[in-house]
Structure formats: structure tokens, C-alpha cells
Scaffold this active site. Structure first.
Site, PDB file in Angstrom:
ATOM      1  N   LEU A  18       0.847  -1.196   0.000  1.00 17.41           N
ATOM      2  CA  LEU A  18       0.000   0.000   0.000  1.00 17.41           C
ATOM      3  C   LEU A  18       0.884   1.249   0.000  1.00 17.41           C
ATOM      4  O   LEU A  18       1.912   1.280   0.674  1.00 17.41           O
ATOM      5  CB  LEU A  18      -0.870   0.030   1.250  1.00 17.41           C
ATOM      6  CG  LEU A  18      -1.832  -1.142   1.438  1.00 17.41           C
ATOM      7  CD1 LEU A  18      -2.440  -1.102   2.839  1.00 17.41           C
ATOM      8  CD2 LEU A  18      -2.926  -1.095   0.374  1.00 17.41           C
ATOM      9  N   ASP A  60       2.911  -5.961   2.549  1.00 20.27           N
ATOM     10  CA  ASP A  60       3.303  -4.966   3.554  1.00 20.27           C
ATOM     11  C   ASP A  60       3.852  -5.596   4.830  1.00 20.27           C
ATOM     12  O   ASP A  60       4.089  -4.891   5.818  1.00 20.27           O
ATOM     13  CB  ASP A  60       2.093  -4.092   3.921  1.00 20.27           C
ATOM     14  CG  ASP A  60       1.812  -3.032   2.866  1.00 20.27           C
ATOM     15  OD1 ASP A  60       2.723  -2.223   2.590  1.00 20.27           O
ATOM     16  OD2 ASP A  60       0.698  -3.016   2.315  1.00 20.27           O
ATOM     17  N   GLU A  65       5.893  -3.661  12.737  1.00 20.56           N
ATOM     18  CA  GLU A  65       5.501  -2.884  13.910  1.00 20.56           C
ATOM     19  C   GLU A  65       3.989  -2.717  14.027  1.00 20.56           C
ATOM     20  O   GLU A  65       3.439  -2.654  15.129  1.00 20.56           O
ATOM     21  CB  GLU A  65       6.136  -1.487  13.849  1.00 20.56           C
ATOM     22  CG  GLU A  65       5.556  -0.549  14.889  1.00 20.56           C
ATOM     23  CD  GLU A  65       6.221   0.803  14.924  1.00 20.56           C
ATOM     24  OE1 GLU A  65       6.079   1.564  13.960  1.00 20.56           O
ATOM     25  OE2 GLU A  65       6.898   1.085  15.914  1.00 20.56           O
ATOM     26  N   ASP A  66       3.304  -2.675  12.892  1.00 26.63           N
ATOM     27  CA  ASP A  66       1.870  -2.392  12.929  1.00 26.63           C
ATOM     28  C   ASP A  66       1.038  -3.531  13.499  1.00 26.63           C
ATOM     29  O   ASP A  66      -0.109  -3.333  13.882  1.00 26.63           O
ATOM     30  CB  ASP A  66       1.373  -2.051  11.507  1.00 26.63           C
ATOM     31  CG  ASP A  66       1.943  -0.737  11.033  1.00 26.63           C
ATOM     32  OD1 ASP A  66       2.018   0.198  11.846  1.00 26.63           O
ATOM     33  OD2 ASP A  66       2.326  -0.645   9.845  1.00 26.63           O
ATOM     34  N   ARG A  85      -3.972  -6.263   5.224  1.00 27.81           N
ATOM     35  CA  ARG A  85      -2.900  -6.518   6.188  1.00 27.81           C
ATOM     36  C   ARG A  85      -3.348  -7.380   7.378  1.00 27.81           C
ATOM     37  O   ARG A  85      -2.540  -7.730   8.227  1.00 27.81           O
ATOM     38  CB  ARG A  85      -2.323  -5.175   6.691  1.00 27.81           C
ATOM     39  CG  ARG A  85      -1.731  -4.318   5.574  1.00 27.81           C
ATOM     40  CD  ARG A  85      -0.785  -3.271   6.111  1.00 27.81           C
ATOM     41  NE  ARG A  85       0.304  -3.889   6.853  1.00 27.81           N
ATOM     42  CZ  ARG A  85       1.185  -3.232   7.596  1.00 27.81           C
ATOM     43  NH1 ARG A  85       1.114  -1.918   7.675  1.00 27.81           N
ATOM     44  NH2 ARG A  85       2.142  -3.865   8.244  1.00 27.81           N
ATOM     45  N   ARG A 131      -6.301   4.260  10.003  1.00 25.97           N
ATOM     46  CA  ARG A 131      -6.073   2.843  10.310  1.00 25.97           C
ATOM     47  C   ARG A 131      -6.500   2.450  11.725  1.00 25.97           C
ATOM     48  O   ARG A 131      -6.708   1.280  12.010  1.00 25.97           O
ATOM     49  CB  ARG A 131      -4.583   2.528  10.155  1.00 25.97           C
ATOM     50  CG  ARG A 131      -4.013   2.810   8.777  1.00 25.97           C
ATOM     51  CD  ARG A 131      -4.535   1.819   7.751  1.00 25.97           C
ATOM     52  NE  ARG A 131      -4.004   2.102   6.435  1.00 25.97           N
ATOM     53  CZ  ARG A 131      -2.816   1.678   6.011  1.00 25.97           C
ATOM     54  NH1 ARG A 131      -2.050   0.964   6.799  1.00 25.97           N
ATOM     55  NH2 ARG A 131      -2.416   1.975   4.787  1.00 25.97           N
ATOM     56  N   HIS A 161       0.539   7.470  10.132  1.00 22.61           N
ATOM     57  CA  HIS A 161       0.612   6.898  11.479  1.00 22.61           C
ATOM     58  C   HIS A 161       1.189   7.934  12.449  1.00 22.61           C
ATOM     59  O   HIS A 161       1.989   8.780  12.049  1.00 22.61           O
ATOM     60  CB  HIS A 161       1.530   5.675  11.483  1.00 22.61           C
ATOM     61  CG  HIS A 161       0.925   4.462  10.856  1.00 22.61           C
ATOM     62  ND1 HIS A 161       1.511   3.788   9.813  1.00 22.61           N
ATOM     63  CD2 HIS A 161      -0.220   3.788  11.138  1.00 22.61           C
ATOM     64  CE1 HIS A 161       0.745   2.763   9.475  1.00 22.61           C
ATOM     65  NE2 HIS A 161      -0.300   2.739  10.258  1.00 22.61           N
ATOM     66  N   CYS A 248       8.745   1.305  11.747  1.00 18.31           N
ATOM     67  CA  CYS A 248       7.787   0.319  11.215  1.00 18.31           C
ATOM     68  C   CYS A 248       8.402  -1.052  10.999  1.00 18.31           C
ATOM     69  O   CYS A 248       7.685  -2.046  10.924  1.00 18.31           O
ATOM     70  CB  CYS A 248       7.251   0.768   9.864  1.00 18.31           C
ATOM     71  SG  CYS A 248       6.931   2.505   9.721  1.00 18.31           S
TER      72      CYS A 248
END
Ligand code: CIR
Length: 253
Positions: A18, A60, A65-66, A85, A131, A161, A248
Site C-alpha cells: 500500500l 506490507d 511494527e503495525d 494486512r 487505520r 501513522h 515500522c
């Protein structure tokens, strides 16, 4: 202090990740080389680095980290805001289970990307973004509270973010860019301001007293050095093409 990092090297399909950045497609080989240098920098800071395999189903997934919030007290698996994701969390949950006796989880309709969460001691700032929704942020805050940790919410206006524009360097030092420079919420920190033309530097990373800084941000690097930190420059251009940066690319705990 951190002892361990989890990373996921870029998968072959990274160019399908993305993006809103308009910087072109990342090059797989170059991304692999940059990632290897990133891992080396983490190791240089004393971390033992666990590399999970890249998964071509999730372009992705290198932005690991996400998928989880890791704190000294608990780990929380997120429910990423982008549907493409969501499947990234399974492998991370298994990996974190080896380190944390209890792994908590965000559930629908909550959505959270942990790139929206900044830890500053025992307090956690949670960005409300495209998000991360209020329901997800509320779930994270409630889980943190069980462990004696506190949270507050920060609505985002410009960045993807929270940590695209903020980085906590411990000792009350906060690197901030753009919309975060004037926010009363952060006024009590010693702010290291990032200039508009070096915005990428706001996604820098404190690791055990040193700070990883993205290549190409000389003034910000100097400011961080002047605040007393040794810096390590790491080129993350291929990840910036997908709106990602230094924080990230790993989970640190
Ligand atoms: C995404 O849009 O989800 C990825 N291309 C980039 C995620 C960057 N992660 C982060 O800032 N924590």
C-alpha cells in the site's frame, strides 16, 4: 532497554504494498539490502534479532511494527486497519507467544495499526487515524489499564501513522514534525523539531541509548546528536516509497 527485536524481511511482492507516497515502486533487491543493514544496526545496539520469513501473501508484512504493541508488561496483537494486512498478525502472534505468557488481542470492530502507538515510559499515545479507530484505541487503552499503564488519544490530521511524525527518545526528548510541533498534548516534552524538508527524520528510532536516523536528513541528525545521542544512519528509501520508515520495520522489547 530492549533485548530483542522481531523483523520480517521484505517479501518478493513488496512492490505491491500500500502507498500514498508517489515515490515510485520499491526495488526488491535494494529493499533486501537496506533491510539487512537495518538488522545490523539493531544488532549493533545490542539486540538479538529474530527474523520471521517474508510472506508473499502480504506485501506490507515487512512493516511488522503495525501488527503488535509490545510493552514491558504485555503484548497486544492488533487488528490492522487495512483489510489486506489483517492476515499478517498470525505469524507475529505465534512468535510473541514464546516471549509473553499472555498475549492480548484487539477484536472487531476495533482497528489498530501499532505504528499509531507511541510508548513514553508507562504512558501510551494512541493516534486516531485512517487505520486506528476509536473502538480499537479504546480496547488497547483498556488492556493497558489492566497492567497499570495509561493511554491517551491523539487525532491525526496529516500523517498516516502517529509515529510517522513523532519519535520518543527517552529522557523527555521527543522528535516531532508538522502537525505535532504545536500540540498542547506534547508541550511538556523537550521537543527536537524536524524541518518540513526533512520530515522523514521524525520516523527515527531510539534503541538502547542510540538513535537510528534515516539517510538524507543531516540537520535533524545533527540536532539529535547535539541532544546527546550517538546516531546510526540507515537508508530506508525503498520502504519510504511505501509510507514506511525505521520504526515500522521492527518490534522491540
Ligand atoms: C501501509 O500502508 O500499511 C504500509 N505500506 C506502510 C506501513 C508503515 N508503518 C508504520 O508507519 N508503522
Amino acid at each position: 532497554m530492549f533485548s530483542t527485536a522481531i523483523v520480517i524481511p521484505p517479501c518478493r511482492r513488496i512492490a505491491d504494498g500500500l502507498t500514498t507516497a508517489n515515490l515510485g515502486k520499491p526495488d526488491y533487491r535494494r529493499a533486501l539490502a537496506q533491510h539487512a543493514a537495518y538488522v545490523q544496526a539493531l544488532a549493533q545496539c545490542g539486540l538479538s534479532v529474530i527474523q520471521l520469513p517474508g510472506d508473499d501473501n502480504y506485501p506490507d508484512s515487512t512493516f511488522v511494527e503495525d501488527t503488535a504493541l509490545v510493552t514491558p508488561a504485555c503484548a497486544i496483537i492488533t487488528r490492522p486497519g487495512a483489510p489486506s494486512r489483517r492476515g499478517e498478525t498470525a505469524a507475529v502472534k505465534t512468535a510473541l507467544g514464546k516471549f509473553y505468557p499472555h498475549v492480548e488481542e484487539v477484536t472487531a470492530p476495533g482497528c489498530v495499526d501499532a505504528g499509531d502507538i507511541m510508548m513514553a515510559g508507562t504512558h501510551f499515545y494512541i493516534g486516531l487515524s485512517e487505520r486506528t479507530n476509536r473502538e480499537g484505541a479504546g480496547q488497547v487503552a483498556a488492556i493497558l489499564q489492566k497492567y497499570g499503564l495509561t493511554a491517551s488519544f491523539v487525532p491525526l490530521k496529516q500523517v498516516l501513522h502517529l509515529k510517522s511524525g513523532l519519535a520518543y527518545l527517552e529522557d523527555n526528548h521527543l522528535v516531532a514534525a508538522g502537525e505535532f510541533l504545536q500540540q498542547p498534548e506534547f508541550a511538556a516534552f523537550d521537543i527536537l523539531a524536524v524541518d518540513d524538508d526533512e520530515r522523514d527524520a521524525a520516523n527515527c528510532l531510539w534503541v538502547n541509548g542510540r538513535v537510528l536516523v534515516p539517510a538524507g536528513c543531516p540537520r535533524s541528525k545533527k540536532r539529535i546528536q547535539d541532544a546527546g545521542y550517538e546516531t546510526i544512519e540507515v537508508d530506508v528509501s525503498e520502504f519510504q516509497k511505501l509510507d514506511g520508515g525505521l520504526s515500522c520495520l521492527s518490534l522491540r522489547f
